[in-house]
Design an enzyme around this catalytic site. Sequence first.
Site, PDB file in Angstrom:
ATOM      1  N   HIS A 154       4.321 -11.687 -31.043  1.00 38.21           N
ATOM      2  CA  HIS A 154       5.332 -10.637 -31.176  1.00 38.21           C
ATOM      3  C   HIS A 154       4.687  -9.375 -31.741  1.00 38.21           C
ATOM      4  CE1 HIS A 154       9.116  -8.626 -32.001  1.00 38.21           C
ATOM      5  NE2 HIS A 154       8.635  -8.330 -33.198  1.00 38.21           N
ATOM      6  N   ILE A 163       0.844  -1.207   0.000  1.00 38.95           N
ATOM      7  CA  ILE A 163       0.000   0.000   0.000  1.00 38.95           C
ATOM      8  C   ILE A 163       0.876   1.253   0.000  1.00 38.95           C
ATOM      9  CG2 ILE A 163      -1.725   1.309   1.349  1.00 38.95           C
ATOM     10  CD1 ILE A 163      -2.898  -1.386   2.238  1.00 38.95           C
ATOM     11  N   ALA A 176      -7.967  -9.252  -2.073  1.00 37.90           N
ATOM     12  CA  ALA A 176      -9.363  -9.407  -2.484  1.00 37.90           C
ATOM     13  C   ALA A 176      -9.599 -10.766  -3.140  1.00 37.90           C
ATOM     14  CB  ALA A 176      -9.730  -8.285  -3.446  1.00 37.90           C
TER      15      ALA A 176
HETATM   16  C1  LIG Z   1      -5.259   0.787  -0.071  1.00 35.25           C
HETATM   17  C2  LIG Z   1      -5.538  -0.673  -0.322  1.00 35.25           C
HETATM   18  C3  LIG Z   1      -5.284  -1.209  -1.564  1.00 35.25           C
HETATM   19  C4  LIG Z   1      -5.542  -2.546  -1.816  1.00 35.25           C
HETATM   20  N1  LIG Z   1      -5.270  -3.039  -3.054  1.00 35.25           N
HETATM   21  C5  LIG Z   1      -5.508  -4.338  -3.307  1.00 35.25           C
HETATM   22  C6  LIG Z   1      -5.285  -4.883  -4.600  1.00 35.25           C
HETATM   23  O1  LIG Z   1      -4.860  -4.190  -5.519  1.00 35.25           O
HETATM   24  N2  LIG Z   1      -5.561  -6.193  -4.810  1.00 35.25           N
HETATM   25  C7  LIG Z   1      -6.029  -7.004  -3.810  1.00 35.25           C
HETATM   26  O2  LIG Z   1      -6.258  -8.182  -4.046  1.00 35.25           O
HETATM   27  N3  LIG Z   1      -6.266  -6.511  -2.572  1.00 35.25           N
HETATM   28  C8  LIG Z   1      -6.031  -5.219  -2.303  1.00 35.25           C
HETATM   29  N4  LIG Z   1      -6.298  -4.717  -1.061  1.00 35.25           N
HETATM   30  C9  LIG Z   1      -6.818  -5.629  -0.032  1.00 35.25           C
HETATM   31  C10 LIG Z   1      -8.312  -5.886  -0.234  1.00 35.25           C
HETATM   32  O3  LIG Z   1      -8.998  -4.670  -0.261  1.00 35.25           O
HETATM   33  C11 LIG Z   1      -8.831  -6.760   0.887  1.00 35.25           C
HETATM   34  O4  LIG Z   1      -8.013  -7.903   0.988  1.00 35.25           O
HETATM   35  C12 LIG Z   1     -10.255  -7.203   0.644  1.00 35.25           C
HETATM   36  O5  LIG Z   1     -11.116  -6.099   0.556  1.00 35.25           O
HETATM   37  C13 LIG Z   1     -10.719  -8.126   1.766  1.00 35.25           C
HETATM   38  O6  LIG Z   1     -12.033  -8.519   1.541  1.00 35.25           O
HETATM   39  P1  LIG Z   1     -12.992  -8.927   2.751  1.00 35.25           P
HETATM   40  O7  LIG Z   1     -14.283  -9.282   2.124  1.00 35.25           O
HETATM   41  O8  LIG Z   1     -12.319  -9.906   3.604  1.00 35.25           O
HETATM   42  O9  LIG Z   1     -13.136  -7.609   3.640  1.00 35.25           O
HETATM   43  P2  LIG Z   1     -13.595  -6.132   3.265  1.00 35.25           P
HETATM   44  O10 LIG Z   1     -13.436  -5.842   1.839  1.00 35.25           O
HETATM   45  O11 LIG Z   1     -12.908  -5.243   4.239  1.00 35.25           O
HETATM   46  O12 LIG Z   1     -15.163  -6.140   3.561  1.00 35.25           O
HETATM   47  C14 LIG Z   1     -15.642  -6.279   4.858  1.00 35.25           C
HETATM   48  C15 LIG Z   1     -16.965  -5.559   4.957  1.00 35.25           C
HETATM   49  O13 LIG Z   1     -17.580  -5.889   6.192  1.00 35.25           O
HETATM   50  C16 LIG Z   1     -18.245  -4.770   6.705  1.00 35.25           C
HETATM   51  N5  LIG Z   1     -18.397  -4.965   8.136  1.00 35.25           N
HETATM   52  C17 LIG Z   1     -17.424  -5.027   9.087  1.00 35.25           C
HETATM   53  N6  LIG Z   1     -17.977  -5.301  10.295  1.00 35.25           N
HETATM   54  C18 LIG Z   1     -19.306  -5.395  10.089  1.00 35.25           C
HETATM   55  C19 LIG Z   1     -20.410  -5.664  10.950  1.00 35.25           C
HETATM   56  N7  LIG Z   1     -20.235  -5.942  12.240  1.00 35.25           N
HETATM   57  N8  LIG Z   1     -21.648  -5.657  10.424  1.00 35.25           N
HETATM   58  C20 LIG Z   1     -21.836  -5.418   9.111  1.00 35.25           C
HETATM   59  N9  LIG Z   1     -20.841  -5.176   8.261  1.00 35.25           N
HETATM   60  C21 LIG Z   1     -19.592  -5.173   8.745  1.00 35.25           C
HETATM   61  C22 LIG Z   1     -17.336  -3.612   6.317  1.00 35.25           C
HETATM   62  O14 LIG Z   1     -18.073  -2.407   6.285  1.00 35.25           O
HETATM   63  C23 LIG Z   1     -16.855  -4.039   4.948  1.00 35.25           C
HETATM   64  O15 LIG Z   1     -17.660  -3.524   3.920  1.00 35.25           O
HETATM   65  C24 LIG Z   1      -6.080  -3.379  -0.789  1.00 35.25           C
HETATM   66  C25 LIG Z   1      -6.358  -2.833   0.462  1.00 35.25           C
HETATM   67  C26 LIG Z   1      -6.099  -1.497   0.690  1.00 35.25           C
HETATM   68  C27 LIG Z   1      -6.412  -0.939   2.048  1.00 35.25           C
END
Ligand SMILES: Cc1cc2nc3c(=O)[nH]c(=O)nc-3n(C[C@H](O)[C@H](O)[C@H](O)COP(=O)(O)OP(=O)(O)OC[C@H]3O[C@@H](n4cnc5c(N)ncnc54)[C@H](O)[C@@H]3O)c2cc1C
Length: 470
Positions: free
Chosen positions: A442, A183, A318
């Site tokens: 190519h 990041i 992600a």
């Molecule tokens: C700046 C940055 C750049 C990134 N770039 C990349 C990239 O290029 N490629 C890549 O693969 N990954 C990237 N990532 C990482 C990627 O964003 C995460 O790994 C991914 O979003 C994780 O998915 P997730 O579903 O586990 O969690 P999240 O995407 O964080 O989703 C979790 C969701 O749960 C919700 N939530 C939390 N607690 C509660 C609750 N109690 N009740 C209801 N809702 C709740 C949150 O609001 C959120 O919307 C990046 C991360 C950052 C910070």
Amino acid sequence: MGEQFDLIVIGGGPGGYVAAIKGAQQGLRVALVEEGELGGTCLNRGCIPTKTLMHAAFLYQEMKEAAELGIYAEGLRYDLSALYQRKETVVQELREGVSGLLRANGIQCYEGRGYLSAADTVVLSGTEEVTLHASRILLAVGAKPQRPPIPGMELPGVLTSDEILHSPPTACQHLAILGGGVIGCELASVYGALGCEVTILEAAERILPLADREISQNLTMILKKRGVSIRTGCLVEEIKPRGDGLSLTGNDKTGVCTIACDHLLVSVGRKANCEGLWNPSLGIETASGGIVVNAQFETSVPGVFAIGDCVAGSQQLAHVASAQADHVVAGMMGKKPEKNLAYVPSCLYTNPEIAWVGLSADEAKKQGIEVKTSKYLMSGNGKSLLEGQERGFIKLVVDAKTETLLGAQLMCGRATELIAGITSAIACACKAEDLASVIYPHPSFSEGLGEALEDLFGGAVHVAPKRKRN
Ligand SMILES: Cc1cc2nc3c(=O)[nH]c(=O)nc-3n(C[C@H](O)[C@H](O)[C@H](O)COP(=O)(O)OP(=O)(O)OC[C@H]3O[C@@H](n4cnc5c(N)ncnc54)[C@H](O)[C@@H]3O)c2cc1C
């Protein structure tokens, strides 16, 4: 009493929304609870916002240097607010796409904060309190940026990635970045390309400490050439206000160091969003703040599952969260998952792009695997030259006995696209010889891959022989 579902998903990020759709595809009645915006970190404050800003920043930089190509962009300027507005437009369009897909799959979406009050019950605190029941509950709540306990961390001007991606920092002439991981390096590239002075402060001996050493050395050189200062072995100990900006004091190899900046971006890791998520009497096991799961992504409480960034030790990406979504739902249905979790491509969207998958030569050596390696320098690749790409390479690691491909490290144009095919080849245990037998188009960056494969057998054409032939 509350509404009954087959599966309740808490969190609408790439883990949660993918799991919800996969569940619906299997005929489950699914509820999805999201307290923020659909798409989670990835869509709203992660992958998509960073890459949208990077696209614009790199285009600006390319146009500044376009005279070399015979293109003269006079009066070139950018409007940071407009760049952020475009980022928002892209995010909104994709978010609407996610919302439409959830609707089309018949998933019941709830806005509000989910709380696991019992192993089969989620209580939603939002505009009104709602109780939902299901025999399967999936926690996909993601993670949030960590702020290390350094005095001054709460000062205005100290920003996390959430904040810097939400709105442009005002009057930013000098951005310091605490943490030279993915990041930190990506955002250094964005602000560096936009002409802002950038200083990366990294505690380890090199930026990207988890990447192949040569990748971090090359990226260091490229970033420095573009004016980004990099201080490694640097521990920031205090942040103080200084005029309209900040003064950072710390220690590096040279002794005590002081850095003046307008803003400090803190990118030192992310912590699982588990606080207050479940009734403590459930006793869900955690480690280092993340949720502990078994191979089926089930927590210590039967029927309660977890995937993505909130899982202890998970690779916070992600595509990992989405692949785990496929696994957890397949497991719930007693089916074989579609995704192979063994090979995870890691990517950086810097210029040039960086990607790696599988084993590096050092990792293979540590595991006692005898390997053959090859390295193709992209300075011999026509497409790299005609696009004016920086120094780059493709490195391959092959099992010396079986000749199957074990890993690859790339730093070159379209590395983040090339890595997908390489990942498939590794997952399918392809032999290097078979991959080398394929015709690569190519001119293309993929020709470099073809040459790296041929080099394993001493047959690469655009590589000078190690010894002059008579
Ligand atoms: C700046 C940055 C750049 C990134 N770039 C990349 C990239 O290029 N490629 C890549 O693969 N990954 C990237 N990532 C990482 C990627 O964003 C995460 O790994 C991914 O979003 C994780 O998915 P997730 O579903 O586990 O969690 P999240 O995407 O964080 O989703 C979790 C969701 O749960 C919700 N939530 C939390 N607690 C509660 C609750 N109690 N009740 C209801 N809702 C709740 C949150 O609001 C959120 O919307 C990046 C991360 C950052 C910070």
